[in-house]
Design a protein around this motif. Structure first.
Motif, PDB file in Angstrom:
ATOM      1  N   MET A  66      46.500  36.135  32.392  1.00  0.00           N
ATOM      2  CA  MET A  66      45.373  37.032  32.182  1.00  0.00           C
ATOM      3  C   MET A  66      44.375  36.852  33.319  1.00  0.00           C
ATOM      4  O   MET A  66      44.071  35.724  33.705  1.00  0.00           O
ATOM      5  CB  MET A  66      44.723  36.682  30.849  1.00  0.00           C
ATOM      6  N   PRO A  67      43.871  37.949  33.878  1.00  0.00           N
ATOM      7  CA  PRO A  67      42.865  37.826  34.937  1.00  0.00           C
ATOM      8  C   PRO A  67      41.554  37.267  34.369  1.00  0.00           C
ATOM      9  O   PRO A  67      41.287  37.367  33.183  1.00  0.00           O
ATOM     10  CB  PRO A  67      42.689  39.257  35.438  1.00  0.00           C
ATOM     11  N   GLN A  68      40.744  36.702  35.247  1.00  0.00           N
ATOM     12  CA  GLN A  68      39.446  36.157  34.844  1.00  0.00           C
ATOM     13  C   GLN A  68      38.455  37.262  34.526  1.00  0.00           C
ATOM     14  O   GLN A  68      37.563  37.088  33.705  1.00  0.00           O
ATOM     15  CB  GLN A  68      38.871  35.289  35.963  1.00  0.00           C
ATOM     16  N   ALA A  69      38.587  38.370  35.231  1.00  0.00           N
ATOM     17  CA  ALA A  69      37.673  39.499  35.061  1.00  0.00           C
ATOM     18  C   ALA A  69      38.490  40.780  35.049  1.00  0.00           C
ATOM     19  O   ALA A  69      39.552  40.851  35.665  1.00  0.00           O
ATOM     20  CB  ALA A  69      36.660  39.527  36.196  1.00  0.00           C
ATOM     21  N   ILE A  70      37.971  41.776  34.350  1.00  0.00           N
ATOM     22  CA  ILE A  70      38.634  43.079  34.273  1.00  0.00           C
ATOM     23  C   ILE A  70      37.548  44.151  34.348  1.00  0.00           C
ATOM     24  O   ILE A  70      36.545  44.071  33.629  1.00  0.00           O
ATOM     25  CB  ILE A  70      39.407  43.271  32.952  1.00  0.00           C
ATOM     26  N   GLU A  71      37.755  45.140  35.203  1.00  0.00           N
ATOM     27  CA  GLU A  71      36.825  46.263  35.299  1.00  0.00           C
ATOM     28  C   GLU A  71      37.463  47.462  34.605  1.00  0.00           C
ATOM     29  O   GLU A  71      38.561  47.890  34.970  1.00  0.00           O
ATOM     30  CB  GLU A  71      36.523  46.603  36.761  1.00  0.00           C
ATOM     31  N   PHE A  72      36.787  48.000  33.590  1.00  0.00           N
ATOM     32  CA  PHE A  72      37.269  49.157  32.840  1.00  0.00           C
ATOM     33  C   PHE A  72      36.592  50.413  33.367  1.00  0.00           C
ATOM     34  O   PHE A  72      35.363  50.440  33.509  1.00  0.00           O
ATOM     35  CB  PHE A  72      36.963  48.998  31.349  1.00  0.00           C
TER      36      PHE A  72
ATOM     37  N   LEU B 158      36.798  41.773  45.269  1.00  0.00           N
ATOM     38  CA  LEU B 158      36.627  40.574  44.443  1.00  0.00           C
ATOM     39  C   LEU B 158      37.907  40.183  43.703  1.00  0.00           C
ATOM     40  O   LEU B 158      37.892  39.284  42.873  1.00  0.00           O
ATOM     41  CB  LEU B 158      35.491  40.805  43.438  1.00  0.00           C
ATOM     42  N   HIS B 159      39.005  40.887  43.985  1.00  0.00           N
ATOM     43  CA  HIS B 159      40.304  40.609  43.351  1.00  0.00           C
ATOM     44  C   HIS B 159      40.246  40.755  41.834  1.00  0.00           C
ATOM     45  O   HIS B 159      40.803  39.940  41.096  1.00  0.00           O
ATOM     46  CB  HIS B 159      40.828  39.224  43.754  1.00  0.00           C
ATOM     47  N   ILE B 160      39.563  41.800  41.387  1.00  0.00           N
ATOM     48  CA  ILE B 160      39.427  42.086  39.955  1.00  0.00           C
ATOM     49  C   ILE B 160      40.257  43.326  39.641  1.00  0.00           C
ATOM     50  O   ILE B 160      40.061  44.377  40.260  1.00  0.00           O
ATOM     51  CB  ILE B 160      37.947  42.324  39.579  1.00  0.00           C
ATOM     52  N   PRO B 161      41.181  43.235  38.685  1.00  0.00           N
ATOM     53  CA  PRO B 161      41.970  44.413  38.334  1.00  0.00           C
ATOM     54  C   PRO B 161      41.114  45.486  37.656  1.00  0.00           C
ATOM     55  O   PRO B 161      40.163  45.168  36.944  1.00  0.00           O
ATOM     56  CB  PRO B 161      43.035  43.871  37.379  1.00  0.00           C
ATOM     57  N   VAL B 162      41.467  46.728  37.918  1.00  0.00           N
ATOM     58  CA  VAL B 162      40.787  47.874  37.328  1.00  0.00           C
ATOM     59  C   VAL B 162      41.734  48.504  36.303  1.00  0.00           C
ATOM     60  O   VAL B 162      42.916  48.696  36.581  1.00  0.00           O
ATOM     61  CB  VAL B 162      40.401  48.911  38.409  1.00  0.00           C
TER      62      VAL B 162
ATOM     63  N   GLN C  39      22.282  35.044  32.808  1.00  0.00           N
ATOM     64  CA  GLN C  39      22.049  35.097  31.360  1.00  0.00           C
ATOM     65  C   GLN C  39      22.687  33.915  30.630  1.00  0.00           C
ATOM     66  O   GLN C  39      22.542  33.784  29.426  1.00  0.00           O
ATOM     67  CB  GLN C  39      22.592  36.410  30.777  1.00  0.00           C
ATOM     68  N   SER C  40      23.419  33.077  31.364  1.00  0.00           N
ATOM     69  CA  SER C  40      24.083  31.901  30.789  1.00  0.00           C
ATOM     70  C   SER C  40      24.982  32.261  29.611  1.00  0.00           C
ATOM     71  O   SER C  40      24.980  31.596  28.582  1.00  0.00           O
ATOM     72  CB  SER C  40      23.047  30.854  30.359  1.00  0.00           C
ATOM     73  N   GLY C  41      25.753  33.325  29.797  1.00  0.00           N
ATOM     74  CA  GLY C  41      26.710  33.727  28.772  1.00  0.00           C
ATOM     75  C   GLY C  41      27.893  32.777  28.727  1.00  0.00           C
ATOM     76  O   GLY C  41      27.964  31.808  29.492  1.00  0.00           O
ATOM     77  N   VAL C  42      28.841  33.056  27.849  1.00  0.00           N
ATOM     78  CA  VAL C  42      30.005  32.178  27.698  1.00  0.00           C
ATOM     79  C   VAL C  42      30.842  32.127  28.972  1.00  0.00           C
ATOM     80  O   VAL C  42      31.572  31.173  29.193  1.00  0.00           O
ATOM     81  CB  VAL C  42      30.897  32.584  26.493  1.00  0.00           C
ATOM     82  N   ALA C  43      30.716  33.141  29.819  1.00  0.00           N
ATOM     83  CA  ALA C  43      31.509  33.191  31.048  1.00  0.00           C
ATOM     84  C   ALA C  43      30.660  32.983  32.302  1.00  0.00           C
ATOM     85  O   ALA C  43      31.067  33.349  33.396  1.00  0.00           O
ATOM     86  CB  ALA C  43      32.241  34.529  31.127  1.00  0.00           C
ATOM     87  N   SER C  44      29.496  32.382  32.161  1.00  0.00           N
ATOM     88  CA  SER C  44      28.604  32.234  33.319  1.00  0.00           C
ATOM     89  C   SER C  44      29.224  31.377  34.422  1.00  0.00           C
ATOM     90  O   SER C  44      29.056  31.674  35.610  1.00  0.00           O
ATOM     91  CB  SER C  44      27.248  31.668  32.899  1.00  0.00           C
ATOM     92  N   SER C  45      29.955  30.321  34.069  1.00  0.00           N
ATOM     93  CA  SER C  45      30.582  29.501  35.115  1.00  0.00           C
ATOM     94  C   SER C  45      31.691  30.275  35.827  1.00  0.00           C
ATOM     95  O   SER C  45      31.911  30.104  37.020  1.00  0.00           O
ATOM     96  CB  SER C  45      31.121  28.187  34.533  1.00  0.00           C
ATOM     97  N   MET C  46      32.384  31.159  35.091  1.00  0.00           N
ATOM     98  CA  MET C  46      33.413  31.991  35.705  1.00  0.00           C
ATOM     99  C   MET C  46      32.772  32.995  36.668  1.00  0.00           C
ATOM    100  O   MET C  46      33.309  33.264  37.744  1.00  0.00           O
ATOM    101  CB  MET C  46      34.219  32.717  34.623  1.00  0.00           C
ATOM    102  N   ALA C  47      31.619  33.554  36.290  1.00  0.00           N
ATOM    103  CA  ALA C  47      30.907  34.483  37.169  1.00  0.00           C
ATOM    104  C   ALA C  47      30.540  33.788  38.474  1.00  0.00           C
ATOM    105  O   ALA C  47      30.746  34.338  39.559  1.00  0.00           O
ATOM    106  CB  ALA C  47      29.652  35.011  36.474  1.00  0.00           C
ATOM    107  N   LYS C  48      30.025  32.562  38.373  1.00  0.00           N
ATOM    108  CA  LYS C  48      29.659  31.809  39.568  1.00  0.00           C
ATOM    109  C   LYS C  48      30.889  31.553  40.433  1.00  0.00           C
ATOM    110  O   LYS C  48      30.838  31.715  41.653  1.00  0.00           O
ATOM    111  CB  LYS C  48      28.997  30.496  39.181  1.00  0.00           C
TER     112      LYS C  48
END
Length: 163
Positions: free
Chosen positions: A25-31, A51-55, A147-156
């Motif tokens: 599974m990718p780390q991020a997905i753009e819909f 950014l190597h994010i699947p669309v 915003q320090s969400g659950v995925a904030s470290s992944m965003a960084k």
């Protein structure tokens, strides 16, 4: 823009099922959607590629692979960027009702899958963060990080890789 993507179809189930099994599974997905203005869709495709994010789109334009491929080609031909995945199941899994939407999973890169993905239903408070709206993907990642969400470290991590 008069293009309208079709709704969920059994036609896509085998393709998406095999994709989920074959790749992590990718780390991020753009819909996105073909209902978005062409320039917004093209800019999103370019940013996601950088950014190597699947669309991901939900379905085909007027149930036509040919028409969908032609439109994607027109949007991407001069930029040498990747296409999109067709996956109505991911829209359901992440409760995506409007686009554009960036989903950022709270998974470490080496984790293959989480239980919510296998179940086809994720709890956004525990599994992922989502940002809706026509803003640059990098800005959406910064918002998640700030915003320090659950995925904030992944965003960084994604932002650091994109530098």
């Amino acid at each position: 823009n008069s293009r309208k993507a079709t709704e969920d179809s059994a036609l896509f189930t085998p393709m998406t099922h095999s994709y989920h099994q074959a790749q992590a599974m990718p780390q991020a997905i753009e819909f996105v959607s073909f209902s978005m203005p062409d320039i917004a869709l093209q800019q999103t495709l370019i940013q996601a590629h950088q950014l190597h994010i699947p669309v991901v789109i939900r379905g085909l334009i007027r149930h036509s692979f040919k028409e969908t491929v032609m439109v994607l080609f027109q949007l991407t031909k001069e930029k040498n960027i990747d296409g999109v995945l067709i996956d109505p199941l991911w829209f359901r899994t992440f409760h995506i009702q409007q686009v554009p939407a960036l989903v950022l999973l709270a998974l470490a890169p080496d984790q293959a899958d989480s239980g919510c993905l296998s179940a086809g239903h994720c709890d956004d408070e525990k599994s992922y963060d989502v940002v809706y709206g026509t803003i640059p993907i990098s800005k959406a990642l910064v918002l998640i990080e700030q915003q320090s969400g659950v995925a904030s470290s992944m965003a960084k991590r994604i932002l650091d890789q994109g530098k």
